[in-house]
Design a protein around this motif. Structure first.
Motif, mmCIF file in Angstrom:
data_model
loop_
_atom_site.group_PDB
_atom_site.id
_atom_site.type_symbol
_atom_site.label_atom_id
_atom_site.label_comp_id
_atom_site.label_asym_id
_atom_site.label_seq_id
_atom_site.Cartn_x
_atom_site.Cartn_y
_atom_site.Cartn_z
ATOM 1 N N GLY A 199 -5.689 -0.106 -9.672
ATOM 2 C CA GLY A 199 -5.834 -0.957 -8.499
ATOM 3 C C GLY A 199 -5.383 -2.387 -8.651
ATOM 4 O O GLY A 199 -5.755 -3.232 -7.848
ATOM 5 N N LEU A 200 -4.608 -2.700 -9.661
ATOM 6 C CA LEU A 200 -4.100 -4.064 -9.831
ATOM 7 C C LEU A 200 -2.819 -4.200 -9.008
ATOM 8 O O LEU A 200 -1.729 -3.865 -9.460
ATOM 9 C CB LEU A 200 -3.832 -4.352 -11.312
ATOM 10 C CG LEU A 200 -5.058 -4.263 -12.213
ATOM 11 C CD1 LEU A 200 -4.661 -4.380 -13.668
ATOM 12 C CD2 LEU A 200 -6.058 -5.342 -11.848
ATOM 13 N N ASN A 201 -2.979 -4.685 -7.784
ATOM 14 C CA ASN A 201 -1.864 -4.769 -6.844
ATOM 15 C C ASN A 201 -1.419 -6.210 -6.647
ATOM 16 O O ASN A 201 -2.205 -7.142 -6.803
ATOM 17 C CB ASN A 201 -2.257 -4.194 -5.489
ATOM 18 C CG ASN A 201 -2.638 -2.732 -5.574
ATOM 19 O OD1 ASN A 201 -2.318 -2.036 -6.532
ATOM 20 N ND2 ASN A 201 -3.328 -2.254 -4.566
ATOM 21 N N TYR A 202 -0.146 -6.355 -6.275
ATOM 22 C CA TYR A 202 0.387 -7.664 -5.896
ATOM 23 C C TYR A 202 1.142 -7.490 -4.591
ATOM 24 O O TYR A 202 2.059 -6.674 -4.499
ATOM 25 C CB TYR A 202 1.306 -8.247 -6.970
ATOM 26 C CG TYR A 202 1.786 -9.626 -6.607
ATOM 27 C CD1 TYR A 202 0.906 -10.706 -6.655
ATOM 28 C CD2 TYR A 202 3.075 -9.854 -6.165
ATOM 29 C CE1 TYR A 202 1.317 -11.973 -6.289
ATOM 30 C CE2 TYR A 202 3.495 -11.128 -5.801
ATOM 31 C CZ TYR A 202 2.615 -12.175 -5.868
ATOM 32 O OH TYR A 202 3.007 -13.433 -5.492
ATOM 33 N N GLU A 203 0.739 -8.247 -3.584
ATOM 34 C CA GLU A 203 1.351 -8.165 -2.262
ATOM 35 C C GLU A 203 2.047 -9.480 -1.951
ATOM 36 O O GLU A 203 1.493 -10.553 -2.173
ATOM 37 C CB GLU A 203 0.261 -7.887 -1.216
ATOM 38 C CG GLU A 203 0.789 -7.606 0.155
ATOM 39 C CD GLU A 203 -0.288 -7.085 1.098
ATOM 40 O OE1 GLU A 203 -0.032 -7.086 2.306
ATOM 41 O OE2 GLU A 203 -1.366 -6.678 0.632
ATOM 42 N N LEU A 212 4.017 1.653 -8.677
ATOM 43 C CA LEU A 212 4.328 2.108 -7.328
ATOM 44 C C LEU A 212 4.737 0.901 -6.503
ATOM 45 O O LEU A 212 4.188 -0.190 -6.670
ATOM 46 C CB LEU A 212 3.111 2.773 -6.682
ATOM 47 C CG LEU A 212 2.538 4.007 -7.376
ATOM 48 C CD1 LEU A 212 1.270 4.469 -6.675
ATOM 49 C CD2 LEU A 212 3.555 5.117 -7.430
ATOM 50 N N VAL A 213 5.679 1.103 -5.579
ATOM 51 C CA VAL A 213 6.132 0.039 -4.694
ATOM 52 C C VAL A 213 6.080 0.558 -3.267
ATOM 53 O O VAL A 213 6.612 1.630 -2.971
ATOM 54 C CB VAL A 213 7.578 -0.401 -5.026
ATOM 55 C CG1 VAL A 213 7.995 -1.554 -4.136
ATOM 56 C CG2 VAL A 213 7.716 -0.773 -6.486
ATOM 57 N N ASP A 214 5.436 -0.198 -2.393
ATOM 58 C CA ASP A 214 5.379 0.141 -0.969
ATOM 59 C C ASP A 214 6.052 -0.989 -0.200
ATOM 60 O O ASP A 214 5.550 -2.116 -0.171
ATOM 61 C CB ASP A 214 3.930 0.309 -0.527
ATOM 62 C CG ASP A 214 3.797 0.725 0.939
ATOM 63 O OD1 ASP A 214 4.822 0.823 1.634
ATOM 64 O OD2 ASP A 214 2.659 0.949 1.372
ATOM 65 N N ILE A 215 7.175 -0.689 0.403
ATOM 66 C CA ILE A 215 7.938 -1.684 1.149
ATOM 67 C C ILE A 215 7.606 -1.542 2.624
ATOM 68 O O ILE A 215 7.954 -0.553 3.265
ATOM 69 C CB ILE A 215 9.451 -1.511 0.907
ATOM 70 C CG1 ILE A 215 9.764 -1.636 -0.590
ATOM 71 C CG2 ILE A 215 10.253 -2.518 1.727
ATOM 72 C CD1 ILE A 215 11.169 -1.255 -0.970
ATOM 73 N N GLY A 216 6.913 -2.529 3.157
ATOM 74 C CA GLY A 216 6.605 -2.554 4.579
ATOM 75 C C GLY A 216 5.737 -1.431 5.080
ATOM 76 O O GLY A 216 5.788 -1.083 6.258
ATOM 77 N N GLY A 217 4.942 -0.822 4.207
ATOM 78 C CA GLY A 217 4.055 0.256 4.631
ATOM 79 C C GLY A 217 4.773 1.581 4.833
ATOM 80 O O GLY A 217 4.268 2.460 5.525
ATOM 81 N N THR A 218 5.940 1.760 4.216
ATOM 82 C CA THR A 218 6.719 2.980 4.392
ATOM 83 C C THR A 218 6.345 4.082 3.400
ATOM 84 O O THR A 218 6.872 5.173 3.475
ATOM 85 C CB THR A 218 8.232 2.694 4.266
ATOM 86 O OG1 THR A 218 8.496 2.120 2.984
ATOM 87 C CG2 THR A 218 8.692 1.752 5.368
ATOM 88 N N GLY A 219 5.460 3.782 2.473
ATOM 89 C CA GLY A 219 5.033 4.771 1.494
ATOM 90 C C GLY A 219 5.391 4.352 0.090
ATOM 91 O O GLY A 219 6.283 3.533 -0.123
ATOM 92 N N ASP A 220 4.691 4.903 -0.871
ATOM 93 C CA ASP A 220 4.870 4.533 -2.268
ATOM 94 C C ASP A 220 6.142 5.124 -2.864
ATOM 95 O O ASP A 220 6.434 6.299 -2.674
ATOM 96 C CB ASP A 220 3.680 4.984 -3.099
ATOM 97 C CG ASP A 220 2.421 4.207 -2.773
ATOM 98 O OD1 ASP A 220 1.337 4.774 -2.993
ATOM 99 O OD2 ASP A 220 2.517 3.061 -2.328
ATOM 100 N N ILE A 221 6.856 4.304 -3.609
ATOM 101 C CA ILE A 221 8.008 4.728 -4.385
ATOM 102 C C ILE A 221 7.565 4.692 -5.845
ATOM 103 O O ILE A 221 7.132 3.659 -6.338
ATOM 104 C CB ILE A 221 9.204 3.775 -4.187
ATOM 105 C CG1 ILE A 221 9.600 3.709 -2.720
ATOM 106 C CG2 ILE A 221 10.381 4.209 -5.052
ATOM 107 C CD1 ILE A 221 10.570 2.577 -2.407
ATOM 108 N N ARG A 222 7.660 5.829 -6.530
ATOM 109 C CA ARG A 222 7.277 5.896 -7.944
ATOM 110 C C ARG A 222 8.400 5.324 -8.800
ATOM 111 O O ARG A 222 9.551 5.735 -8.670
ATOM 112 C CB ARG A 222 7.033 7.334 -8.365
ATOM 113 C CG ARG A 222 5.824 7.956 -7.752
ATOM 114 C CD ARG A 222 5.694 9.391 -8.271
ATOM 115 N NE ARG A 222 4.716 10.124 -7.517
ATOM 116 C CZ ARG A 222 3.436 10.204 -7.849
ATOM 117 N NH1 ARG A 222 2.998 9.614 -8.930
ATOM 118 N NH2 ARG A 222 2.595 10.877 -7.109
ATOM 119 N N CYS A 223 8.037 4.393 -9.662
ATOM 120 C CA CYS A 223 9.022 3.748 -10.537
ATOM 121 C C CYS A 223 8.437 3.563 -11.927
ATOM 122 O O CYS A 223 7.253 3.766 -12.147
ATOM 123 C CB CYS A 223 9.393 2.366 -9.986
ATOM 124 S SG CYS A 223 10.175 2.387 -8.371
#
Length: 123
Positions: free
Chosen positions: A17-21, A65-76
């Motif tokens: 849960g360590l997120n950066y927005e 994980l990256v979520d761009i504009g609420g479009t869903g998570d991209i696994r990286c």
């Protein structure tokens, strides 16, 4: 938000849960060969320090994980972080780049999963 609306924020998600927005107006994205994603941040010094501090927590190859504009998570996977550069033409504007590689085939082993996983998105 309807399904056709894209938000203004990019959210980077580290396990536990360590997120950066951050507002996407500070973020540029370049896609390169081999599913490499370069997230380029141009922002004031205090914000660049936050970005740098966040990404310094990652180890090479660590999932993100990256979520761009609420479009869903991209696994990286995390691949690296550039040094901070100051924009010579602007008073308080800096640049830093985080390199990630999109992981289209990630399938964690049972022992890699969180012991108390409640849908964290990493598996």
């Amino acid at each position: 938000m309807s399904t056709s609306d894209i938000g203004n924020n990019v959210v980077f998600k580290k396990q536990l849960g360590l997120n950066y927005e951050i507002d996407q107006k500070y973020v540029g994205l370049k896609m390169k060969e081999n599913n490499i994603l370069s997230f380029n941040f141009r922002a004031p010094g205090d914000m660049i320090n936050e970005v740098e501090d966040y990404f310094k927590r990652f180890k090479m190859g660590e999932p993100i994980l990256v979520d761009i504009g609420g479009t869903g998570d991209i696994r990286c996977e995390f691949k690296g972080l550039s040094p901070v550069l100051k924009n010579k033409d602007a008073l308080d504007q800096y640049f830093i780049s985080a390199t990630l590689q999109e992981d289209k085939q990630y399938n964690p082993l049972e022992e890699e999963k969180c012991e108390t996983c409640s849908g964290c998105g990493f598996h």
